[in-house]
Design an enzyme around this catalytic site. Structure first.
Site, PDB file in Angstrom:
ATOM      1  N   CYS A  37       2.684   5.916   7.837  1.00  0.00           N
ATOM      2  CA  CYS A  37       1.523   6.679   8.319  1.00  0.00           C
ATOM      3  C   CYS A  37       0.235   5.879   8.168  1.00  0.00           C
ATOM      4  O   CYS A  37       0.164   4.908   7.407  1.00  0.00           O
ATOM      5  CB  CYS A  37       1.345   7.962   7.507  1.00  0.00           C
ATOM      6  SG  CYS A  37       2.746   9.074   7.468  1.00  0.00           S
ATOM      7  N   CYS A  41      -3.688  10.215   7.539  1.00  0.00           N
ATOM      8  CA  CYS A  41      -2.736  11.213   8.032  1.00  0.00           C
ATOM      9  C   CYS A  41      -2.949  12.565   7.328  1.00  0.00           C
ATOM     10  O   CYS A  41      -3.081  12.622   6.100  1.00  0.00           O
ATOM     11  CB  CYS A  41      -1.299  10.740   7.794  1.00  0.00           C
ATOM     12  SG  CYS A  41      -0.043  11.865   8.449  1.00  0.00           S
ATOM     13  N   CYS A  68       5.064   7.846  12.005  1.00  0.00           N
ATOM     14  CA  CYS A  68       4.835   9.284  11.832  1.00  0.00           C
ATOM     15  C   CYS A  68       4.496   9.923  13.180  1.00  0.00           C
ATOM     16  O   CYS A  68       3.708   9.376  13.960  1.00  0.00           O
ATOM     17  CB  CYS A  68       3.683   9.481  10.846  1.00  0.00           C
ATOM     18  SG  CYS A  68       3.136  11.201  10.676  1.00  0.00           S
ATOM     19  N   CYS A  71       0.443  11.505  12.749  1.00  0.00           N
ATOM     20  CA  CYS A  71      -0.772  10.679  12.836  1.00  0.00           C
ATOM     21  C   CYS A  71      -0.639   9.537  13.836  1.00  0.00           C
ATOM     22  O   CYS A  71      -1.612   8.838  14.122  1.00  0.00           O
ATOM     23  CB  CYS A  71      -1.151  10.133  11.461  1.00  0.00           C
ATOM     24  SG  CYS A  71       0.008   8.917  10.774  1.00  0.00           S
TER      25      CYS A  71
END
Length: 355
Positions: A37, A41, A68, A71
């Site tokens: 991430c 995030c 992810c 994000c």
């Protein structure tokens, strides 16, 4: 990169506060989920012991983490380049597709321009990113109960002739120059983590390595010299047994390898390799711990060298050795594979599967 990452505790605090100063300059890989991430995030924050911090998207992917979906760290890094956005959208639609430069040209894109754009944005080419995505997707298919054949998405050799050509290139000679009456035979095995080259005689396995290992040409030349050039193509009975045991290993049903091995190394190295095989699946050791277990506590560096000289991957589990601080250390097959293997074997430990 001009930006030097601060210490992990500083980065973890930035993760907790969603500090935008690190956006695009640092990423976090979460070992408990296999996801990476941006530090901004909005997802629930992981425990610090489950965090690994990276400087680039490519480092995250090479370590085996997937982006992810909340994000979107890959898409965020590509927002300024329409070419990159087009290809990322294509990749998202078909994670298992085997991309080539011809595919890129059919989209009216210039492969060299695409290469530069992805290197600039991610430190990795589009074809490399597609390959890592495909491998990770295949591994997850298997981990969630899919068939082994469904997980073999990165078949490096489409046919025996393709394998012979690639193998000949590794050794620097045409396939026709290999022995017609070989003492050692070379073949390949497909796994969810990529193609592996295997060398055997009638009674044992001499080598098992991922086809992209940098040390592979040197190891193969040493075996060819040992058998006086009588190295050829084909499969002996031990390879059939090895392949069946590898399928069971990746399917999560058995981590026990009983295939006979022919070890090429000194007595110290063989002692280290024997101790590696005593580490249960789901557990790890540091080099120092391994040195103590063979009765030579001051030989950590020699143990590390022996670990790196192992040429029978997985069966002799050198991937189970990590740094004294718990970090992943060098692995000839790539750190991203090491991460995947450790994650797979953690499931063995939870389920109590034999090893």
């Amino acid at each position: 990169m001009m930006f030097d990452l601060p210490k992990d505790d500083v980065l973890y605090q930035a993760l907790l506060t969603r500090d935008s100063a690190y956006d695009g300059r640092a990423y976090v890989g979460v070992t408990s989920t296999g996801i990476f991430c941006r530090l901004t995030c909005p997802a629930r924050k992981p425990k610090p012991e489950n965090c690994r911090f990276f400087e680039t998207v490519s480092e995250c992917m090479e370590a085996g983490f997937r982006p992810c979906k909340r994000c979107h760290p890959v898409k965020t890094a590509a927002q300024s380049d329409p070419t990159v956005q087009v290809l990322l959208a294509k990749l998202d639609k078909d994670l298992s597709r085997r991309w080539t430069e011809d595919d890129i040209q059919r989209l009216n894109l210039d492969p060299s321009t695409v290469r530069r754009a992805f290197k600039r944005s991610f430190g990795i080419t589009f074809l490399e990113m597609a390959r890592l995505t495909r491998l990770r997707s295949g591994f997850e298919t298997l981990a969630t109960g899919g068939r082994v054949i469904d997980a073999q998405l990165d078949a490096g050799f489409a046919s025996p002739s393709a394998f012979r050509a690639a193998f000949g290139k590794l050794l620097g000679q045409a396939p026709g120059r290999f022995s017609g009456e070989p003492v050692l035979k070379a073949d390949w095995i497909e796994t969810p983590l990529g193609s592996m080259i295997v060398v055997s005689d009638k009674s044992a396995i001499h080598l098992l390595e991922f086809a992209d290992r940098k040390a592979l040409p040197r190891e193969l030349k040493a075996l060819a010299k040992m058998c006086h050039g009588k190295l050829g193509f084909g499969r002996n009975a031990p390879v059939d047994l090895l392949e069946a045991q590898l399928q069971a290993f990746f399917a999560g049903t058995c981590a026990d390898f009983t295939v006979p091995l022919a070890l090429h190394g000194g007595e110290f190295a063989k002692k280290v390799w024997g101790e590696l095989r005593n580490i249960p699946a789901g557990e790890t050791r540091s080099y120092g711990q391994l040195a103590k277990s063979i009765g030579q506590p001051t030989a950590s560096r020699a143990v590390a060298r022996a670990n790196g000289a192992n040429q029978i991957a997985l069966v002799i589990p050198c991937h189970r050795v990590i740094g004294a601080d718990g970090s992943l250390t060098g692995y000839g097959g790539g750190l991203w594979r090491k991460q995947q293997l450790i994650e797979l074997e953690a499931k063995y430990a939870r389920l109590g599967v034999s090893s």
